[in-house]
Scaffold this motif. Structure first.
Motif, mmCIF file in Angstrom:
data_model
loop_
_atom_site.group_PDB
_atom_site.id
_atom_site.type_symbol
_atom_site.label_atom_id
_atom_site.label_comp_id
_atom_site.label_asym_id
_atom_site.label_seq_id
_atom_site.Cartn_x
_atom_site.Cartn_y
_atom_site.Cartn_z
ATOM 1 N N TYR A 1 -0.491 26.605 -1.035
ATOM 2 C CA TYR A 1 -0.237 27.513 0.095
ATOM 3 C C TYR A 1 0.940 27.662 0.683
ATOM 4 N N ARG A 2 1.071 28.853 1.352
ATOM 5 C CA ARG A 2 2.359 29.051 2.172
ATOM 6 C C ARG A 2 2.110 29.542 3.615
ATOM 7 N N ILE A 3 2.224 28.975 4.708
ATOM 8 C CA ILE A 3 2.248 29.247 6.110
ATOM 9 C C ILE A 3 3.652 29.917 6.629
ATOM 10 N N ALA A 4 3.358 31.266 7.070
ATOM 11 C CA ALA A 4 4.588 31.963 7.631
ATOM 12 C C ALA A 4 3.898 32.232 8.967
ATOM 13 N N ALA A 5 5.090 31.871 9.906
ATOM 14 C CA ALA A 5 4.737 32.030 11.359
ATOM 15 C C ALA A 5 5.884 32.647 11.990
ATOM 16 N N CYS A 6 5.747 33.825 12.655
ATOM 17 C CA CYS A 6 6.782 34.367 13.231
ATOM 18 C C CYS A 6 6.277 35.057 14.706
ATOM 19 N N THR A 7 7.493 35.171 15.482
ATOM 20 C CA THR A 7 7.472 36.037 16.762
ATOM 21 C C THR A 7 8.892 36.588 16.890
ATOM 22 N N GLY A 8 9.125 37.603 17.687
ATOM 23 C CA GLY A 8 10.145 38.066 17.857
ATOM 24 C C GLY A 8 10.828 38.804 16.547
ATOM 25 N N LEU A 9 12.016 39.076 16.636
ATOM 26 C CA LEU A 9 12.639 39.819 15.524
ATOM 27 C C LEU A 9 13.455 39.006 14.548
ATOM 28 N N LYS A 10 13.597 37.643 15.112
ATOM 29 C CA LYS A 10 14.496 36.601 14.280
ATOM 30 C C LYS A 10 13.526 35.710 13.644
ATOM 31 N N ASP A 11 13.797 34.884 12.880
ATOM 32 C CA ASP A 11 13.091 33.620 12.142
ATOM 33 C C ASP A 11 13.535 32.482 13.087
ATOM 34 N N GLY A 12 12.443 31.655 13.307
ATOM 35 C CA GLY A 12 12.524 30.119 13.984
ATOM 36 C C GLY A 12 12.306 30.234 15.395
ATOM 37 N N ASN A 13 11.468 31.156 15.653
ATOM 38 C CA ASN A 13 11.225 31.396 17.164
ATOM 39 C C ASN A 13 9.720 30.798 17.630
ATOM 40 N N LEU A 14 8.983 30.605 16.541
ATOM 41 C CA LEU A 14 7.776 30.373 16.830
ATOM 42 C C LEU A 14 7.398 28.892 16.318
ATOM 43 N N ILE A 15 6.577 28.026 17.060
ATOM 44 C CA ILE A 15 6.305 26.666 16.712
ATOM 45 C C ILE A 15 4.859 26.768 16.343
ATOM 46 N N PHE A 16 4.731 26.281 14.842
ATOM 47 C CA PHE A 16 3.438 26.148 14.451
ATOM 48 C C PHE A 16 3.137 24.679 14.060
ATOM 49 N N SER A 17 1.822 24.446 14.049
ATOM 50 C CA SER A 17 1.389 23.014 13.810
ATOM 51 C C SER A 17 0.101 22.903 13.058
#
Length: 143
Positions: free
Chosen positions: A74-90
């Motif tokens: 699997y791959r989990i992708a998590a985003c917020t805003g227009l740039k990568d690295g702004n959403l913390i997921f656990s």
């Protein structure tokens, strides 16, 4: 084509007043973020067809429940805003044992992993410093 049926249930922490108060603008924002995030679910991964979304304030988190099937990659992708690295997921197991957090990897926008046995998990998303925003989590799997 191999068909994988994912049993998905999710719970969103949504700010209904934000949705109602700003109308389509927030929907459009989430659509844009989902489109940006979808670039992380590319071949050899195939989207599970779900988009997990939540509007959050900085002190809130979103919780999504899903099942990963044994033998799957699997791959989990998590985003917020227009740039990568702004959403913390656990990722937690059913007993809330932490299995992974991207905080330990500079808020990486996606994570690949293989599941040896079927596992029900809780995906938790929080904003990485923004006052508010749309959190989008996507899941892909290898055929």
């Amino acid at each position: 084509m191999k068909k994988i049926v994912l049993s998905l249930a999710f719970t969103l922490i949504i700010l209904p007043s934000l949705w109602e108060g700003s109308g389509m603008g927030l929907h459009a924002q989430c659509d844009t973020i989902a489109s940006i995030c979808a670039k992380h679910i590319m071949s050899p991964y195939i989207s599970d067809g779900q988009q997990y979304r939540a509007l959050l304030l900085s002190d809130q988190n979103a919780e999504f429940h899903t099942t990963f099937y044994g033998g799957g990659t699997y791959r989990i992708a998590a985003c917020t805003g227009l740039k990568d690295g702004n959403l913390i997921f656990s990722v937690f197991d059913e007993e809330r044992n932490l299995l992974f957090t991207n905080k330990e990897y500079r808020n990486a926008s996606y994570w690949d992993f293989k599941v040896t046995s079927t596992l029900d998990v809780i995906l938790e998303a929080t904003l990485g410093g923004a006052q508010s925003g749309c959190a989008v989590v996507l899941i892909g799997f290898k055929q």
